[in-house]
Design a protein around this motif. Sequence first.
Motif, PDB file in Angstrom:
ATOM      1  N   VAL A 149       0.856  -1.196   0.000  1.00 42.81           N
ATOM      2  CA  VAL A 149       0.000   0.000   0.000  1.00 42.81           C
ATOM      3  C   VAL A 149       0.887   1.241   0.000  1.00 42.81           C
ATOM      4  N   LYS A 150       1.841   1.261   0.909  1.00 43.08           N
ATOM      5  CA  LYS A 150       2.690   2.454   1.036  1.00 43.08           C
ATOM      6  C   LYS A 150       3.573   2.644  -0.195  1.00 43.08           C
ATOM      7  N   PHE A 151       4.089   1.536  -0.748  1.00 50.46           N
ATOM      8  CA  PHE A 151       4.987   1.668  -1.900  1.00 50.46           C
ATOM      9  C   PHE A 151       4.255   2.276  -3.092  1.00 50.46           C
ATOM     10  N   VAL A 152       3.055   1.783  -3.383  1.00 47.62           N
ATOM     11  CA  VAL A 152       2.296   2.298  -4.533  1.00 47.62           C
ATOM     12  C   VAL A 152       1.970   3.780  -4.339  1.00 47.62           C
ATOM     13  N   LYS A 153       1.650   4.143  -3.125  1.00 41.74           N
ATOM     14  CA  LYS A 153       1.326   5.556  -2.853  1.00 41.74           C
ATOM     15  C   LYS A 153       2.579   6.435  -2.983  1.00 41.74           C
ATOM     16  N   ASP A 154       3.688   5.954  -2.439  1.00 41.07           N
ATOM     17  CA  ASP A 154       4.931   6.731  -2.494  1.00 41.07           C
ATOM     18  C   ASP A 154       5.454   6.853  -3.923  1.00 41.07           C
ATOM     19  N   TYR A 155       5.290   5.795  -4.720  1.00 40.04           N
ATOM     20  CA  TYR A 155       5.754   5.806  -6.121  1.00 40.04           C
ATOM     21  C   TYR A 155       5.014   6.897  -6.896  1.00 40.04           C
ATOM     22  N   ALA A 156       3.698   6.973  -6.640  1.00 37.30           N
ATOM     23  CA  ALA A 156       2.899   7.994  -7.315  1.00 37.30           C
ATOM     24  C   ALA A 156       3.258   9.388  -6.796  1.00 37.30           C
ATOM     25  N   THR A 205      -5.344  -4.837  -1.510  1.00 39.35           N
ATOM     26  CA  THR A 205      -4.772  -3.540  -1.134  1.00 39.35           C
ATOM     27  C   THR A 205      -5.469  -2.360  -1.808  1.00 39.35           C
ATOM     28  N   LEU A 206      -6.355  -2.645  -2.762  1.00 35.18           N
ATOM     29  CA  LEU A 206      -6.861  -1.574  -3.630  1.00 35.18           C
ATOM     30  C   LEU A 206      -7.691  -0.525  -2.900  1.00 35.18           C
ATOM     31  N   GLU A 207      -8.443  -0.941  -1.880  1.00 35.58           N
ATOM     32  CA  GLU A 207      -9.228   0.030  -1.096  1.00 35.58           C
ATOM     33  C   GLU A 207      -8.302   1.111  -0.549  1.00 35.58           C
ATOM     34  N   ALA A 208      -7.170   0.664   0.003  1.00 37.52           N
ATOM     35  CA  ALA A 208      -6.238   1.589   0.649  1.00 37.52           C
ATOM     36  C   ALA A 208      -5.388   2.367  -0.362  1.00 37.52           C
ATOM     37  N   GLN A 209      -5.131   1.781  -1.525  1.00 35.74           N
ATOM     38  CA  GLN A 209      -4.257   2.458  -2.509  1.00 35.74           C
ATOM     39  C   GLN A 209      -5.002   3.508  -3.324  1.00 35.74           C
ATOM     40  N   GLY A 210      -6.306   3.307  -3.491  1.00 39.77           N
ATOM     41  CA  GLY A 210      -7.110   4.273  -4.242  1.00 39.77           C
ATOM     42  C   GLY A 210      -6.584   4.481  -5.652  1.00 39.77           C
ATOM     43  N   ALA A 211      -6.683   5.718  -6.129  1.00 42.58           N
ATOM     44  CA  ALA A 211      -6.344   6.031  -7.531  1.00 42.58           C
ATOM     45  C   ALA A 211      -4.862   5.822  -7.833  1.00 42.58           C
ATOM     46  N   ALA A 225      -3.172   3.286  -7.541  1.00 45.90           N
ATOM     47  CA  ALA A 225      -2.934   1.960  -8.128  1.00 45.90           C
ATOM     48  C   ALA A 225      -3.526   1.846  -9.528  1.00 45.90           C
ATOM     49  N   ASP A 226      -4.359   2.785  -9.891  1.00 46.42           N
ATOM     50  CA  ASP A 226      -5.078   2.700 -11.169  1.00 46.42           C
ATOM     51  C   ASP A 226      -4.141   2.457 -12.347  1.00 46.42           C
ATOM     52  N   GLY A 227      -4.484   1.475 -13.161  1.00 49.40           N
ATOM     53  CA  GLY A 227      -3.730   1.210 -14.383  1.00 49.40           C
ATOM     54  C   GLY A 227      -2.538   0.277 -14.223  1.00 49.40           C
ATOM     55  N   LEU A 228      -2.154  -0.063 -12.986  1.00 48.03           N
ATOM     56  CA  LEU A 228      -0.948  -0.896 -12.799  1.00 48.03           C
ATOM     57  C   LEU A 228      -1.157  -2.311 -13.341  1.00 48.03           C
ATOM     58  N   TYR A 229      -0.123  -2.838 -13.989  1.00 54.74           N
ATOM     59  CA  TYR A 229      -0.129  -4.213 -14.494  1.00 54.74           C
ATOM     60  C   TYR A 229       0.631  -5.126 -13.536  1.00 54.74           C
ATOM     61  N   THR A 230       0.039  -6.268 -13.222  1.00 55.52           N
ATOM     62  CA  THR A 230       0.714  -7.258 -12.381  1.00 55.52           C
ATOM     63  C   THR A 230       0.397  -8.665 -12.908  1.00 55.52           C
ATOM     64  N   THR A 231       1.203  -9.635 -12.465  1.00 52.53           N
ATOM     65  CA  THR A 231       0.939 -11.040 -12.832  1.00 52.53           C
ATOM     66  C   THR A 231       0.684 -11.855 -11.568  1.00 52.53           C
ATOM     67  N   LEU A 232      -0.321 -12.721 -11.644  1.00 47.69           N
ATOM     68  CA  LEU A 232      -0.666 -13.554 -10.490  1.00 47.69           C
ATOM     69  C   LEU A 232      -1.556 -14.711 -10.942  1.00 47.69           C
ATOM     70  N   VAL A 272      -8.297  -1.628 -12.500  1.00 47.86           N
ATOM     71  CA  VAL A 272      -9.332  -0.711 -12.998  1.00 47.86           C
ATOM     72  C   VAL A 272     -10.258  -0.466 -11.814  1.00 47.86           C
ATOM     73  N   GLY A 273     -10.246   0.745 -11.285  1.00 42.26           N
ATOM     74  CA  GLY A 273     -11.044   1.054 -10.090  1.00 42.26           C
ATOM     75  C   GLY A 273     -10.581   0.179  -8.934  1.00 42.26           C
ATOM     76  N   LYS A 274     -11.524  -0.593  -8.360  1.00 39.76           N
ATOM     77  CA  LYS A 274     -11.181  -1.427  -7.193  1.00 39.76           C
ATOM     78  C   LYS A 274     -10.938  -2.883  -7.577  1.00 39.76           C
ATOM     79  N   GLU A 275     -10.644  -3.128  -8.861  1.00 40.52           N
ATOM     80  CA  GLU A 275     -10.483  -4.514  -9.318  1.00 40.52           C
ATOM     81  C   GLU A 275      -9.174  -4.762 -10.049  1.00 40.52           C
ATOM     82  N   ASN A 276      -8.645  -5.984  -9.861  1.00 36.62           N
ATOM     83  CA  ASN A 276      -7.543  -6.472 -10.685  1.00 36.62           C
ATOM     84  C   ASN A 276      -8.181  -7.204 -11.857  1.00 36.62           C
ATOM     85  N   LYS A 277      -8.388  -6.483 -12.944  1.00 33.78           N
ATOM     86  CA  LYS A 277      -9.114  -7.027 -14.100  1.00 33.78           C
ATOM     87  C   LYS A 277      -8.223  -7.945 -14.920  1.00 33.78           C
TER      88      LYS A 277
END
Length: 387
Positions: free
Chosen positions: A231-238, A258-264, A266-273, A364-369
């Motif tokens: 949460v903190k890393f994504v916020k600090d990066y932005a 983590t998306l609730e806490a990261q808010g906007a 995190a928007d648009g980030l790509y990850t693999t899982l 996208v918003g609160k989802e890992n699409k």
Amino acid sequence: MSPTRLFCLSALAAALASPAMAQTGGKLKVGLMLPATGTFAALGTAIENGFRQYVNEQGGKLGGREVEFVKVDDESDPSKATDNVNKLVKRDNVDVLVGTVHSGVAMAMAKVAKDTGTLLVVPNAGADAVTGPMCAVNIFRSSFSNWQPGYAMGEVVAKRGHKKVVTITWKYAAGDESVRGFKEAFEKAGGSVVKELSLPFPNVEFQALLTEIAATRPDAVYTFFAGGGAVKFVKDYAAAGLKKSIPLYGAGFLTDGTLEAQGADADGLYTTLHYADSLGNAKDNAFRLAYAKAYKLQPDVYAVQGYDAAQMLGIGLAAVKGDTSKKAEIAAAIEKARIDSPRGPFTISKAHNPVQDMYLRQVVGKENKLVSVASKQLADPGRGCRM
Ligand code: PHB
């Protein structure tokens, strides 16, 4: 009778009576060793919720035995891990160990499981060694190896045309191995990792490292962080202004749960899982609905891994009618199963790690699409496992 002789006789009687009783009859004691405090606390809760959800669906039983839980908060602290797991195995005499989130703690659990022959299912920690050199007939993982999401992302980032990447993570097994998996695939595809940055777990003082990323100006950044640290890393990066200039990619833990806490931020980030929101398969739809109803929370990858840990145990124990002493038969049943997971079906490798699809997701918003399947039925190489 001498006190020594009396002690020996009663010890013998206990040795003869209790293991057989414990292994076949009565309640199934499940030792849940998870973090209830610290940066991974929410992950521990989700795993326990998922595990309980499956057990409840089975009427509170696994392998025909009623399940009883004994819990330890491992605090994600490797220095306390051996004592904690020994409490469960030696003091509480659990039949099965389930845990944990942190790779360093999980390796201590695997050592005790291997030494004592206790059944262990790891519902998160990706430590490559658990299904590598430490692999054993009684040790299973329902989650992933650290190598898996990293490797999948290495291929994605190369395909997206990036050539020079900086990595940043916590300096411990999970971070190191995630970066190693990424680097293996990325460099095989012609890319180069120009700098590997790290800080001790669970520190979140990212500023100096972000300044270094800005100065290095790579094409992209690859990262492994999870839980509160993510949460903190994504916020600090932005906040450092990097999000708009240097694309950030990660193992999917960066944005899962983590998306609730990261808010906007995190928007648009790509990850693999090995999971994504709204996969749309029937199992996942049912799982998500039941989870939201029971816990008033949206499930995440950790909840899925907890659910599947219980599922795998259920499959193994059903084959031996709850007799936890029959390790080889339990392993054979799990090895030949196709596990009907919310993530999509998966099988278990010879080293007992999931062979599974790795998804590319985008926030996208609160989802890992779901974007695509980055790597179909990806198997960890299981390096060093002799079974
Ligand atoms: C790990 O330590 O293996 C670990 C911790 C948290 C995650 C993933 C892996 O989300």
